[in-house]
Write an enzyme that holds these catalytic residues in place. Structure first.
Site, PDB file in Angstrom:
ATOM      1  N   LYS A   1      -5.439   1.588  11.371  1.00 39.85           N
ATOM      2  CA  LYS A   1      -6.481   0.601  11.103  1.00 39.85           C
ATOM      3  C   LYS A   1      -7.029  -0.003  12.391  1.00 39.85           C
ATOM      4  O   LYS A   1      -8.204  -0.365  12.459  1.00 39.85           O
ATOM      5  CB  LYS A   1      -5.957  -0.481  10.158  1.00 39.85           C
ATOM      6  CG  LYS A   1      -5.892  -0.020   8.715  1.00 39.85           C
ATOM      7  CD  LYS A   1      -5.547  -1.137   7.760  1.00 39.85           C
ATOM      8  CE  LYS A   1      -4.088  -1.469   7.788  1.00 39.85           C
ATOM      9  NZ  LYS A   1      -3.710  -2.431   6.725  1.00 39.85           N
TER      10      LYS A   1
ATOM     11  N   ARG B   1       5.931  10.686   6.050  1.00 36.26           N
ATOM     12  CA  ARG B   1       4.508  10.366   6.194  1.00 36.26           C
ATOM     13  C   ARG B   1       3.668  11.620   6.069  1.00 36.26           C
ATOM     14  O   ARG B   1       4.112  12.712   6.374  1.00 36.26           O
ATOM     15  CB  ARG B   1       4.234   9.719   7.560  1.00 36.26           C
ATOM     16  CG  ARG B   1       4.619   8.259   7.651  1.00 36.26           C
ATOM     17  CD  ARG B   1       4.138   7.651   8.976  1.00 36.26           C
ATOM     18  NE  ARG B   1       4.760   8.276  10.128  1.00 36.26           N
ATOM     19  CZ  ARG B   1       4.095   8.923  11.069  1.00 36.26           C
ATOM     20  NH1 ARG B   1       2.789   9.072  10.979  1.00 36.26           N
ATOM     21  NH2 ARG B   1       4.727   9.458  12.096  1.00 36.26           N
TER      22      ARG B   1
ATOM     23  N   GLU C   1      -1.664  -4.405   3.337  1.00 37.96           N
ATOM     24  CA  GLU C   1      -2.023  -5.645   4.028  1.00 37.96           C
ATOM     25  C   GLU C   1      -3.546  -5.736   4.070  1.00 37.96           C
ATOM     26  O   GLU C   1      -4.207  -4.771   4.481  1.00 37.96           O
ATOM     27  CB  GLU C   1      -1.457  -5.658   5.443  1.00 37.96           C
ATOM     28  CG  GLU C   1      -1.740  -6.961   6.175  1.00 37.96           C
ATOM     29  CD  GLU C   1      -1.248  -6.955   7.616  1.00 37.96           C
ATOM     30  OE1 GLU C   1      -1.427  -7.979   8.297  1.00 37.96           O
ATOM     31  OE2 GLU C   1      -0.705  -5.919   8.058  1.00 37.96           O
TER      32      GLU C   1
END
Length: 796
Positions: A278, A268, A42
């Site tokens: 972020k 992960r 994104e």
């Protein structure tokens, strides 16, 4: 897409994991004509080291199977997204070496198609407009023990839902007045299926679409649709999306996509001493804790570029991590050592003094020009062609790889290299003592001067004749030709291994597809208390004059100081700024080791803080570090070696593993396939039983899928994998000539596709790979197939 993307030309290991096993079965069965993967960031921030592993997995998987790789900007949330971030993402991925050719997609280009699919769901009775507020919606959903309650609006007619949804699009309602929800199952044990939100009203400017839309699709709706629109076959994502897969599958079934993509999750990878949220990275920037997204202490890729890390080092790190079904925290030493290993053979050695004190050689009347080698013997001996590089990049014979260094009457040494009251074991310069100057001879300190505070300001010394003895060697810089410079000494941004929490598996994901804006919840500021106050130290000193005309992107090893290069932002020709890329050794671990060796009464605060971080991974003990060295010496990847060294069960299992070329594969299977059953005491094999299997795989006699299946079955039964393969006739037994014959047959049966491929549609390589895999009944390794196919197609 180019036939062989840029990254494919970079030497990369063949991926071997449970996802590649699925892909091989899909190709063999003809489920897909070829492999298509995508990396979907994104554009609301810059890429970081956490993205490196995901992008490597997506890209390298496609390359390995002759497939197609897409870069997709998942830009359906207007808040925080920008063209700056989109272009930054593309620039960072190109720096890494990825090349997606024509396969660049913006999800926002399909807003109209998403809207059309939403109306189709409404017409089918699979979606409805709900008008309760967010709090009421959450209450009606129930919880893990209570089924959901239907909203009073759940049974609106198709006509009423269509009318309201169209009015939502037309902007007739306020933000939050209505949402579109999927009508799935309010009693499902999977909370994600309890009528998830598909669309919300949000008046915000979109960086590509402007104000054309005031309703935006949610991630769980948009993402699977975009996969299907692009023709993605294997949609890989991290483990926190495992429950969201049910919505993915529901949409594919209700909208009847065929062939449809499937989602696969992998564990992960967190990295010690680092955050990758972020929101939190943005907070560090906005609150001035760092100078920007490219601050060299940040984990962003553009920060790593400014720091001086090379793309080869980052790719090597990503290749070492490994794919598994569980979340893991990666020892930061794996990354730091990948950087050191890369620079060791790229960075010529020169001298710089970072904290200078002046030395006068009283008996040196005139300057001497010395020729000092750029490279140590071990690097020269490791050169495959017998040549080494100059800073210019030119490769020359080792005897030519030297630079002129002026030994002058006035010179500088490091302040720490002189001690007026030396501690026991000190082997540098002392009053009346001697030390060797690198490449220049031995000096004796005769006297020294100090300032009012007692700091040494000037040392008077004598250059001794050959034959004199000295206990140590120090570096230096001649004052006449020295270049004044600023040095920035970067260290880890955080002083604990896990600044985000005690247990990395319990950290909430930064990305919440259920919430508007994707990133939700209050910002946790607790991580800020773990900022390392010494993450940046700035000194002023001198570097030897030989670097004056070197290319500005030259990376150096400043002897005894670390790896440095000129800061590409702040450095000027008349005022160079050198940033330290990384230290020569793991100085952090050495500090921890020193702290841990102190008597209890001498405990320092950093030691107590290390306990806070201990919930993640404590620093390796000296014994464990020795095991890492031994295991990597046997061939294990460093990431696997560090995992094994920490785990006595895995280490004990590998005790009888056969040394040799198969050891790396055996170590990888131990970490990624056998770790869980080994800890549970369920493995009936010995490590020595795995070497024959690894040799079968390396020789191409079995595929990775067959090898992994045999390993799992043998671990449970106790039969050796090689014996199982022989007993069941699973060996590929497919020679080069037979494979070439099958490839020729496939090409002969598909002349139209061959012509299209030769006309530029190189993505058809995936189609041909699938056809050959079926014809060989899965007995050929896809990577081998792709190579033979390319040769045959080029010859036509």
């Amino acid at each position: 897409m180019p036939d062989v993307p840029t990254a494919a030309r970079v030497a990369s290991p063949q991926l071997d994991n449970y996802i590649t096993g699925i892909i091989e079965r899909d190709l063999q069965s003809g489920k897909y004509a070829g492999v298509v993967t995508r990396f979907p960031p994104e554009p609301n921030g810059y890429l970081h080291l956490g993205h490196t592993f995901a992008s490597f997995l997506d890209f390298q998987t496609a390359v390995q199977y002759g497939g197609r790789y897409h870069l997709r900007l998942d830009d359906t949330n207007p808040e925080g997204e920008s063209q700056e971030f989109a272009e930054g993402i593309m620039a960072d991925l190109r720096w890494l070496g990825w090349d997606w050719g024509e396969n660049l997609f913006y999800a926002s280009d399909n807003f109209e198609r998403y809207y059309g699919y939403a109306e189709q769901l409404i017409r089918q009775g699979d979606a409805y407009v709900d008008s309760v507020n967010g709090g009421e919606m959450a209450r009606l959903r129930g919880d893990a023990h209570t089924p959901g309650t239907p909203s009073e609006y759940r049974d609106r007619s198709v006509e009423e839902n269509l009318g309201l949804f169209r009015r939502m699009r037309a902007g007739e309602f306020a933000d939050g007045a209505h949402v579109l929800r999927g009508k799935i199952d309010l009693s499902s044990a999977n909370m994600k299926l309890r009528d998830p939100v598909l669309y919300r009203i949000k008046r915000a400017w979109h960086y590509r679409a402007g104000d054309a839309w005031c309703i935006y699709p949610m991630y769980d709706f948009q993402h699977p649709l975009q996969d299907a629109i692009e023709g993605v076959t294997h949609s890989m994502c991290s483990l926190e999306f495992v429950d969201n897969r049910a919505i993915y599958d529901w949409l594919m079934e209700r909208l009847a996509f065929a062939p449809r993509p499937h989602q696969y999750e992998f564990g992960r990878r967190s990295l010690e001493y680092t955050i990758v949220s972020k929101r939190k990275l943005r907070q560090l920037v906005n609150e001035g804790h760092v100078s920007g997204w490219d601050d060299p202490r940040m984990p962003t890729l553009r920060a790593q570029q400014r720091l001086g890390v090379t793309p080869e080092a980052v790719r090597a790190f990503a290749a070492q991590i490994g794919v598994s079904r569980t979340n893991r925290t990666v020892d930061i030493a794996v990354y730091e050592n990948a950087v050191r290993d890369d620079l060791n053979h790229k960075a010529p050695r020169v001298m710089a003094v970072l904290d200078p004190v002046r030395v006068t050689l009283g008996n040196l009347d005139e300057a001497r020009t010395l020729q000092i080698p750029y490279w140590p013997h071990d690097v020269i001996e490791a050169s495959a062609d017998g040549l080494v590089a100059l800073p210019s990049g030119e490769r020359v014979a080792s005897e030519q790889a030297v630079r002129d260094v002026a030994l002058t009457r006035e010179l500088f040494i490091e302040r720490e290299d002189f001690s007026a009251e030396p501690p026991k074991g000190y082997k540098r310069l002392t009053p009346g003592g001697t030390v060797r100057l690198r490449g220049a001879g031995i000096i004796r300190a005769d006297e020294f001067e100090t300032d009012e505070s007692g700091n040494v300001t000037h040392i008077h010394a004598t250059l001794l004749e050959e034959g004199a003895k000295a206990g140590g060697v120090i570096h230096w810089v001649g004052a006449e030709n020295a270049i004044p410079a600023e040095f920035r000494l970067y260290d880890r941004l955080f002083r604990v291994a896990n600044p985000e929490g005690e247990n990395p598996d319990d950290i909430a994901p930064d990305f919440d597809p259920e919430q508007p804006g994707h990133e939700s919840g209050p910002v946790d500021t607790g991580f800020l208390r773990y900022l390392n106050p010494d993450s940046l130290r700035v000194t002023r000193g001198y570097v030897e004059g030989s670097v004056a005309n070197d290319p500005h992107d030259t990376r150096y090893q400043f002897e005894r100081q670390g790896y440095f290069w000129r800061d590409p932002v702040d450095s000027r020709a008349d005022a160079p700024v050198f940033g330290r890329i990384i230290t020569l050794k793991d100085a952090w671990a050495q500090t921890q080791k020193a702290e841990s060796s102190k008597p209890k009464g001498e405990s320092r605060k950093p030691k107590a803080e290390a306990v806070v971080a201990g919930g993640v991974q404590p620093a390796l003990t000296p014994e464990q570090e020795a095991e890492v060295t031994r295991l990597t010496g046997l061939g294990a990847a460093e990431g696997d070696a560090r995992t094994i060294a920490r785990d006595e069960t895995l280490l004990a299992f590998l005790t009888d593993a056969a040394p040799g070329e198969s050891f790396a594969q055996v170590a990888s299977w131990t970490v990624n396939d056998l770790a869980t059953p080994l800890r549970a005491g369920e493995v009936k094999l010995k490590a020595a039983d795995l070497a024959p299997l690894a040799e079968l795989l390396a020789s191409g006699k079995v595929t990775t899928r067959v090898a992994r299946d045999a390993l799992a079955r043998a671990a449970a039964s106790g039969e050796t994998p090689a014996a199982l393969i022989e007993r069941e006739g699973l060996s590929a037994g497919l020679g080069e000539a037979e494979l070439e014959r099958i490839v020729a047959g496939v090409l002969e049966k598909n002349p139209a596709e061959v012509e299209a491929y030769q006309g530029g549609k190189t993505a058809l390589l995936g189609f041909f790979t699938g056809q050959v895999m079926r014809a060989t009944q899965g007995k050929a390794e896809p990577g081998r197939v792709a190579g033979v196919l390319k040769g045959a197609l080029a010859a036509k």
